[in-house]
Structure formats: structure tokens, C-alpha cells
Design a protein around this motif. Structure first.
Motif, PDB file in Angstrom:
ATOM      1  N   ILE A 318       0.862  -1.177   0.000  1.00  0.00           N
ATOM      2  CA  ILE A 318       0.000   0.000   0.000  1.00  0.00           C
ATOM      3  C   ILE A 318       0.902   1.231   0.000  1.00  0.00           C
ATOM      4  CG2 ILE A 318      -1.761   1.279   1.266  1.00  0.00           C
ATOM      5  CD1 ILE A 318      -2.571  -1.442   2.520  1.00  0.00           C
ATOM      6  N   ILE A 319       0.785   2.058  -1.035  1.00  0.00           N
ATOM      7  CA  ILE A 319       1.615   3.249  -1.168  1.00  0.00           C
ATOM      8  C   ILE A 319       0.830   4.449  -0.653  1.00  0.00           C
ATOM      9  CG2 ILE A 319       2.985   4.665  -2.736  1.00  0.00           C
ATOM     10  CD1 ILE A 319       3.915   1.763  -2.510  1.00  0.00           C
ATOM     11  N   PRO A 320       1.201   4.990   0.526  1.00  0.00           N
ATOM     12  CA  PRO A 320       0.470   6.159   1.043  1.00  0.00           C
ATOM     13  C   PRO A 320       0.594   7.336   0.083  1.00  0.00           C
ATOM     14  CG  PRO A 320       1.877   5.190   2.734  1.00  0.00           C
ATOM     15  CD  PRO A 320       2.270   4.556   1.433  1.00  0.00           C
ATOM     16  N   LYS A 321      -0.498   8.050  -0.090  1.00  0.00           N
ATOM     17  CA  LYS A 321      -0.506   9.192  -0.989  1.00  0.00           C
ATOM     18  C   LYS A 321      -0.021  10.442  -0.269  1.00  0.00           C
ATOM     19  CE  LYS A 321      -4.445   7.427  -3.651  1.00  0.00           C
ATOM     20  NZ  LYS A 321      -5.822   7.704  -4.104  1.00  0.00           N
ATOM     21  N   GLU A 322       0.845  11.189  -0.927  1.00  0.00           N
ATOM     22  CA  GLU A 322       1.294  12.461  -0.392  1.00  0.00           C
ATOM     23  C   GLU A 322       0.160  13.476  -0.519  1.00  0.00           C
ATOM     24  OE1 GLU A 322       3.997  13.190   1.074  1.00  0.00           O
ATOM     25  OE2 GLU A 322       5.410  11.590   0.603  1.00  0.00           O
ATOM     26  N   ALA A 406     -17.888  -2.204  16.873  1.00  0.00           N
ATOM     27  CA  ALA A 406     -17.078  -1.463  15.907  1.00  0.00           C
ATOM     28  C   ALA A 406     -15.989  -2.360  15.334  1.00  0.00           C
ATOM     29  CB  ALA A 406     -16.458  -0.237  16.585  1.00  0.00           C
ATOM     30  N   VAL A 407     -15.439  -1.938  14.207  1.00  0.00           N
ATOM     31  CA  VAL A 407     -14.383  -2.685  13.533  1.00  0.00           C
ATOM     32  C   VAL A 407     -13.071  -1.932  13.708  1.00  0.00           C
ATOM     33  CG1 VAL A 407     -14.772  -1.559  11.302  1.00  0.00           C
ATOM     34  CG2 VAL A 407     -13.743  -3.833  11.375  1.00  0.00           C
ATOM     35  N   LEU A 408     -11.975  -2.664  13.862  1.00  0.00           N
ATOM     36  CA  LEU A 408     -10.652  -2.073  14.040  1.00  0.00           C
ATOM     37  C   LEU A 408      -9.958  -1.934  12.694  1.00  0.00           C
ATOM     38  CD1 LEU A 408      -8.389  -1.121  15.967  1.00  0.00           C
ATOM     39  CD2 LEU A 408      -7.601  -3.509  16.043  1.00  0.00           C
ATOM     40  N   ARG A 409      -9.508  -0.717  12.392  1.00  0.00           N
ATOM     41  CA  ARG A 409      -8.804  -0.459  11.135  1.00  0.00           C
ATOM     42  C   ARG A 409      -7.557   0.367  11.407  1.00  0.00           C
ATOM     43  NH1 ARG A 409     -13.716   0.666   6.742  1.00  0.00           N
ATOM     44  NH2 ARG A 409     -14.361  -1.509   6.586  1.00  0.00           N
ATOM     45  N   VAL A 410      -6.794   0.613  10.351  1.00  0.00           N
ATOM     46  CA  VAL A 410      -5.549   1.364  10.473  1.00  0.00           C
ATOM     47  C   VAL A 410      -5.464   2.355   9.317  1.00  0.00           C
ATOM     48  CG1 VAL A 410      -4.219  -0.357   9.153  1.00  0.00           C
ATOM     49  CG2 VAL A 410      -3.045   1.153  10.769  1.00  0.00           C
ATOM     50  N   VAL A 411      -4.891   3.521   9.572  1.00  0.00           N
ATOM     51  CA  VAL A 411      -4.691   4.515   8.515  1.00  0.00           C
ATOM     52  C   VAL A 411      -3.593   4.012   7.596  1.00  0.00           C
ATOM     53  CG1 VAL A 411      -4.088   6.900   7.988  1.00  0.00           C
ATOM     54  CG2 VAL A 411      -5.403   6.374  10.065  1.00  0.00           C
ATOM     55  N   GLN A 412      -3.932   3.778   6.324  1.00  0.00           N
ATOM     56  CA  GLN A 412      -2.990   3.165   5.382  1.00  0.00           C
ATOM     57  C   GLN A 412      -2.641   4.046   4.197  1.00  0.00           C
ATOM     58  OE1 GLN A 412      -5.501  -0.287   4.477  1.00  0.00           O
ATOM     59  NE2 GLN A 412      -4.035  -1.612   5.527  1.00  0.00           N
ATOM     60  N   LYS A 413      -3.545   4.917   3.769  1.00  0.00           N
ATOM     61  CA  LYS A 413      -3.429   5.490   2.426  1.00  0.00           C
ATOM     62  C   LYS A 413      -2.973   6.940   2.375  1.00  0.00           C
ATOM     63  CE  LYS A 413      -6.911   2.389   0.492  1.00  0.00           C
ATOM     64  NZ  LYS A 413      -8.199   2.282  -0.240  1.00  0.00           N
ATOM     65  N   LYS A 414      -2.966   7.645   3.523  1.00  0.00           N
ATOM     66  CA  LYS A 414      -2.597   9.055   3.495  1.00  0.00           C
ATOM     67  C   LYS A 414      -1.366   9.306   4.355  1.00  0.00           C
ATOM     68  CE  LYS A 414      -7.105  11.119   2.460  1.00  0.00           C
ATOM     69  NZ  LYS A 414      -8.123  12.093   2.889  1.00  0.00           N
ATOM     70  N   GLN A 415      -0.381   9.969   3.770  1.00  0.00           N
ATOM     71  CA  GLN A 415       0.796  10.369   4.514  1.00  0.00           C
ATOM     72  C   GLN A 415       0.405  11.395   5.569  1.00  0.00           C
ATOM     73  OE1 GLN A 415       3.723   9.198   4.563  1.00  0.00           O
ATOM     74  NE2 GLN A 415       4.441   8.543   2.553  1.00  0.00           N
ATOM     75  N   GLY A 416       1.173  11.460   6.642  1.00  0.00           N
ATOM     76  CA  GLY A 416       0.900  12.428   7.687  1.00  0.00           C
ATOM     77  C   GLY A 416       1.119  11.817   9.048  1.00  0.00           C
TER      78      GLY A 416
END
Length: 468
Positions: A318-322, A406-416
């Protein structure tokens, strides 16, 4: 260029360098002038290598380049070192000789022996140094050698895992079970869809069976078809557990610098549940996804056993977007490639802690398959999982408005600053006939992946939380 990334098997590099009829030599001036440029596309790098070694086929040059993480300079040094180890003469048709089909060589065949790598992956699961992916969007790199798979993907593979009679016994048992498997139905973008394969879910004890039916939620709904582990599933579970724990320790030693990743559990992996999937024919598949972490916790590890026909298991980083980056589209084109791991009958694939947070995977449809003598066109896949008690639904957030855990997720796609942070969110919107809400809550864990005291929350109303 794509033909170099999606090619068949070929003659080993060892055979090439041992061949007394081949000769190649660099053009010294060009060799000295070449420096590395990480922003160059792969085809340009190959052109530069060909300008120095025009006698070598580009298939072979690409293998060298892959083995040296895209470094043109390191590739040239390696070819020069390999040349010094053998006596090589010229052949009038080197390319035709090099392209002979044979068993695929390991990418390690193209590297200069080096000192042991202390750590290739940081504690957050990202590469210690930034590697430019050599696969391009729309292209697939096929890996077969277990060491190559371990080095270039978040997986390890064990071929011929079980004795033949045990693998066949397990396969026959699950083929019979699969006759009553069902497709999973869920909502996607306001449309009700079904999974393109069938599956069944298995646990070990009566208590776990009752808990799965009454407390656990998948895709926003309860799972009705929960089964006890079959005799063969129960028999091989200790073997899978032992092998996966061995692979975990080997990866910590060889890839993580002797230390586990942040949020990775230090406890032994104890599988207590298994999803069994059946892919009946080449058209049945599963799209790009990361497995849910809701009941497994962060840095989850999964042991996946394949039986029956061989299918391709594809992974891509997964390549985080700048944010506000004008080069994002170009970067995605360069970094959007995928790696294919072929999973034959009786192979155990271990998905390591960096897999679910930083990669996606799929089983792609195919036009043809080679029938298996027992399974025919079918593939059976068993994914053993370690359900953590601290992530039981009684401890995780739930929205009172939707009354769905609730479901557990992680921030994958946005840089920061939030990249890699975990969060809880409402999942009721995945249930046909239900609408979700805006519930959101950051998840906090200690270094071993355990929820921090006071951060396990239950909602008392939409958007309002209290400690439990």
C-alpha cells in the motif's frame, strides 16, 4: 517492459556463468560513469545496464537489478564480481542460449555475498531504507524461491508441509465439508454482493462455538454457520502452530534485527479458529483486501495452508498518498506493481506482522488451471488465526445507535502524522438493510499490542464514549 516482469521460467544464472561458450565484458568508461538515480524507471535502468553489457540478455539483467534493490551501480559490481569467478568465452547467439526454459533461479544467484543484515524492517513494519519497487502498475513479478518470497514480501512459505497421506486425508475431508459451504453476503457501496467463493468457519471448543454465534460480528452481522474443528483440522493444528512460531522467530532474527515489531505480541502464536475457503474453478477468486484486525489485534499473524489445485496469491504494498503532491499520479504508476506467489498443494504460507497494515493481497481469477488428481478444479485454503481474549467483543467499542460492535482499522493510504494509527469505526453499514453512523474512536495499544488501560470504550450514544 511488462514482458520482463511477467515472464516464464528460464535457465539458471549458475548455468549461464558456467557455460564455457559465453563471454561478456564491461565497457570500462561507461562502468565508471554510471551512478544511481532512484527516480529512474526500470526500463531506463535496463537500458543503462545494456549499454555496459550488451551481450547479456535483458531477462538476466533484470534479475540482477531485482536482486540489488534497483541499484544500477550495485548490479554492475555484482556482474563484474561474477565474471571474475568464471572463465567465459563468446557465443555468437548468447540471447537464444540464455532464454532456454528451465527451473526458475533464485534472485540470490545474482548477488554478491554480503555481511548479515541486522535489520531490513523498522519497528513500525516499514522498510528500514526506502526501496523503489521494481514492479510497475499493471505488471506482475512471479516469485517461486522461498528465500526470495521472504525477502521481497511480508510472507514466508513452506513447501510439502505435511506428509502426503495426511495432506490428502485433510483435503478429502474438507472437500466433503465444502459441499455445504456458503457465500458471504454483505453490502458494498449500497449494493448487496456475495463473495466469489464459498467458505466455512471452525473453532475448537463448545464455548468458542457459542461465543462466535452469540457475540462475534463479521461484516456487521452475526455468523450463523460456525462449526467445530474437524478431526483432521484438529490433528494438524499443532503442526501449523509449531511451524508458524518457528517462522516468526526466524523472521525476527533475519529481518527485524532481533527485535519484534512495535505492537507485535511477544506471546507464542496460538491458533484457535480457522476460516476454510473453497475456490471451485479458475473463475472463483477474492479481490484485493487486508484481513480484519478486529479480533486479532494489531500486527496479526495468519497461517494459511493450501490444498488442491495451485493458485496465485498476489500481494502489493500500500503506497500512502502524499497530501497535495502533484507527482502522486506518476508515483502510483511506478509503485503500483504486484508480486505473485504460487501456492501449490500442501504449502503453508505465513503472513507476518507487517502484512495486514502495509500490504493487500488477493487470489486472482485465471483462465486455466491444472486439475489436481483428488480435488479436480478446486482449491481448499485454511487460514488459522489467533483470536485474542483482550479483543473479545465484550471489550471493544460498540455504537448504541447501531448496536453493532465497531471494527478495528488502520490509517494506510494518506501520509501524515496519523499514518499507521489504529481506529475503531461503525461497521453497521456493511449489513444489508442497515445504515451505519459516524462513530469513530482512535485505538491505543502498548508496545505488545494490548489495549491501554482505560482506552477500551463502550459508546453510550452515537459519538459519545465512556470507559468500561
Amino acid at each position: 517492459m511488462d514482458k520482463y516482469l511477467t515472464r516464464g521460467k528460464r535457465k539458471s544464472s549458475h548455468d549461464i556463468f558456467q557455460d564455457p561458450k559465453l563471454e561478456f565484458s564491461p565497457r570500462p568508461a561507461q562502468h565508471q560513469d554510471i551512478d544511481d538515480d532512484e527516480d529512474e524507471p526500470t526500463d531506463v535502468k535496463l537500458a543503462r545496464l545494456s549499454s555496459v553489457y550488451p551481450e547479456l540478455d535483458q531477462d538476466l539483467l533484470l534479475d540482477f537489478l531485482l536482486a540489488h534493490d534497483g541499484s544500477v551501480k550495485a548490479t554492475l559490481d555484482s556482474i563484474k564480481a561474477s565474471q571474475g569467478c568464471h572463465t567465459i568465452l563468446h557465443d555468437s547467439k548468447p540471447s537464444s542460449r540464455i532464454r532456454n526454459v528451465g527451473a526458475q533461479t533464485s534472485l540470490r544467484s545474482f548477488t554478491i555475498p554480503a555481511a548479515p543484515i541486522e535489520s531490513q524492517i523498522q519497528s513500525d513494519g516499514q522498510p528500514k531504507k526506502k526501496h523503489r519497487l521494481l514492479t510497475r502498475k499493471g505488471a506482475t513479478l512471479h516469485l517461486f524461491d522461498p528465500e526470495d518470497i521472504s525477502q521481497h514480501t511480508p510472507c514466508t512459505i513452506v513447501h510439502n508441509f505435511l506428509p502426503e497421506e495426511e495432506a490428502n486425508g485433510l483435503l478429502k475431508e474438507l472437500l466433503e465439508e465444502s459441499k455445504s459451504f456458503q457465500k458471504i453476503t454483505f453490502k458494498l457501496f449500497d449494493n448487496v454482493v456475495s463473495s466469489p467463493h464459498t467458505s466455512g468457519f471452525y473453532v475448537g471448543t463448545d464455548y468458542e462455538l457459542n461465543q462466535q454465534r452469540s457475540a462475534y460480528v463479521y461484516n456487521g452481522a452475526r455468523m450463523e454457520d460456525v462449526r467445530k474443528l474437524t478431526p483432521w483440522l484438529e490433528k494438524i493444528k499443532p503442526r501449523v502452530e509449531e511451524a508458524v512460531n518457528r517462522e516468526i522467530q526466524e523472521r525476527i532474527r533475519t529481518r527485524y534485527g532481533g527485535k519484534k515489531l512495535k505492537y507485535q505480541s511477544p506471546d507464542p502464536w496460538r491458533p484457535n479458529a480457522a476460516f476454510v475457503n473453497c475456490y471451485n474453478g479458475p473463475e472463483e477468486s477474492v479481490g484485493w483486501h487486508s484481513d480484519q484486525l478486529t479480533y486479532l489485534g494489531p500486527r496479526a499473524i495468519i497461517g494459511s495452508l493450501s490444498l488442491g489445485v495451485t493458485r496465485e496469491f498476489r500481494v502489493r504494498r500500500i503506497i500512502p498518498k502524499e497530501q497535495a503532491d502533484t507527482t502522486t499520479k506518476v508515483q502510483e504508476q511506478e509503485d503500483g506493481g504486484q508480486i505473485s506467489i504460487h501456492l501449490p498443494h500442501n504449502s503453508l504460507l505465513v503472513m507476518h506482522p507487517e502484512m495486514q497494515e502495509s500490504w493487500k493481497h488477493c487470489i486472482a481469477p485465471t483462465q486455466t488451471i491444472d486439475p489436481h488428481p483428488i480435488a479436480g478444479r478446486r482449491r481448499i485454503n485454511i487460514t488459522y488465526r489467533d483470536y485474542k481474549e483482550s479483543f473479545h467483543p465484550r471489550y471493544t467499542p460498540r455504537c448504541n445507535g447501531c448496536n453493532v460492535p465497531a471494527v478495528l482499522r488502520v490509517v494506510q493510504k494518506k501520509q501524515g502524522e496519523n499514518l499507521g494509527r489504529y481506529f475503531w469505526m461503525c461497521h453497521a453499514g456493511n449489513v444489508p438493510g442497515k445504515e451505519g453512523c459516524s462513530f469513530f474512536q482512535w485505538a491505543e495499544f502498548d508496545d505488545d499490542g494490548n489495549p491501554l488501560p482505560g482506552t477500551t470504550m463502550r459508546t453510550v450514544g452515537t459519538g459519545t464514549t465512556t470507559s468500561q
